[in-house]
Design an enzyme around this catalytic site. Sequence first.
Site, short mmCIF file in Angstrom:
data_model
loop_
_atom_site.label_atom_id
_atom_site.label_comp_id
_atom_site.label_asym_id
_atom_site.label_seq_id
_atom_site.Cartn_x
_atom_site.Cartn_y
_atom_site.Cartn_z
N CYS A 1 0.81 -1.23 0.00
CA CYS A 1 0.00 0.00 0.00
C CYS A 1 0.84 1.27 0.00
CB CYS A 1 -0.99 -0.02 1.17
SG CYS A 1 -0.24 0.08 2.82
N HIS B 1 -2.55 1.43 6.93
CA HIS B 1 -2.94 1.29 5.53
C HIS B 1 -3.12 2.67 4.92
CE1 HIS B 1 -4.35 -1.01 2.08
NE2 HIS B 1 -5.28 -0.09 1.90
N HIS C 1 -5.95 1.80 -4.16
CA HIS C 1 -5.03 1.28 -3.13
C HIS C 1 -4.65 -0.16 -3.45
CE1 HIS C 1 -8.02 -1.04 -0.35
NE2 HIS C 1 -8.55 -0.94 -1.54
#
Length: 375
Positions: free
Chosen positions: A290, A338, A350
Site C-alpha cells: 500500500c 494502511h 489502493h
Amino acid sequence: MAAHRKAAHRKPKQRLFAGSAARSAAALALAGAATATAATGSAEAEPPLTASQVRAKVDRLYRDAEVATEQYNGAREKAADAARSVDALRDEAARRTGLLNESRHALGSLATAQYRSGGLDPALQLLLTSDPDEYLERASYVEKAGEIQAGTISGIRRQVIGIEQVRTRAEDESAVLATRETELARHRKKITTSLSDARRLLHTLTAAERARYEAENGTGGTAGPSGPSGPSGTSGTRDTSGTRATTGTGAPSVAPTTPDSRAAEAVAFAYGALGKPYVWGATGPSAYDCSGLTQAAWRAAGVSLPRTTYTQINAGQRVSRSQLAPGDLVFFYSGISHVGLYIGDGKMIHAPRPGAPIRIAPIDEMPFAGATRVA
C-alpha cells in the site's frame, strides 16, 4: 473355649493386592483415569469455527500481516541506511590508510637519504663545511628538513588516530546493522506466519464459501503472493486473476482531471497500476504494497515521500475528510497501517492486501484515520 469359638467365627480381614498384583491394579486405575480425562477433554474441545468466524479470523490475520509489513518497510529502510553508513566508513578508512602509507613512504625516503649521506647528524655535517656561503645554505636546508620531518611524523600520528576512530565508528555501525537485520527477520517471520495461517484457514472453508469470500474481498482466488526476495522488493507471485483494467467498483478507468498538475500525475500513475498485484515490501514497478504504491505515484509526480504509512501521514498538510481532493493520501486503522490515494467521489486507489490486486474502492470500507495533502 467360648473365646476361642468366637475368634474362629470372626471374618478374616480383606488384604489389598501386593507386589506385581498391586502394580497391575494401579496401572489399570491410571489408564481408566486417563481414558476418562480424554473423554472429558474431547467433550470440552472447542467446536469448529463457523464460516463467518473463519472469514473474520482470516481478515484479522491479513491485518496483522499488513501491520508487520509496514514495520518491515521501516526496518528495511533503517537497515539500508546503516549499510550505507558502514560502507562509507570503510571507504573512508581505506582512503585514510592509503594517505598514511604515502606519509610513511615519504618518511622512509627521508630516512634513507640521511643514511646514504653518511648517517651523520645534520648539525654535525653542517659543522664540517668551511665555505661560509655553503654553511649558510646548509643551515637553512637543515632547519627546513627538520621541520618537514617533525611535521611528517606528527601528521602520521594524527592519521593513525583518525583511522582508529573511523574503524571504531564502522564497528559501531556494523552492530547497528546487525540489530536492524535481526529486526527485519522478525517482521518477515510475522508476515509469512500470518499469511500462512490465513491460507490454511481459508482451505477449511468449502469451495462455495471460499469463492464467496474471495468475491467479497476481490482476491480473485489466490491467498496471497510471497514477499520480496531481493533488495528491490518487487519479486513475488503475481496475481494472474487481475488485469490492468480492473477497478473493483465499476468506476471509470480514466483518471479524473484536477487543477493540481502534480496531484493529477500521481493519480494518473495510480490508474496505470490498476490490476497489478499486492506484494508485501514491494515498491514497483510490477508489484506494490500500500505505501509502496503511494510513494511510487507521487515519485512519478516529482515528489519524494517517505516509505511507510506512519511516516507518510506527516509528509504534508493534514486535511479533513470533507476537504479531500484527488491526490490526497488517505489513511486507515488506529495504527495508521494502511494508505490509499484519493481520486475523488469518495473513492481511492489502493493496494489492498496479498492476493487482492490494486483497485478502486470506497474510502468508507475501512476505518478512516486521517488524510494528508502532499506539500
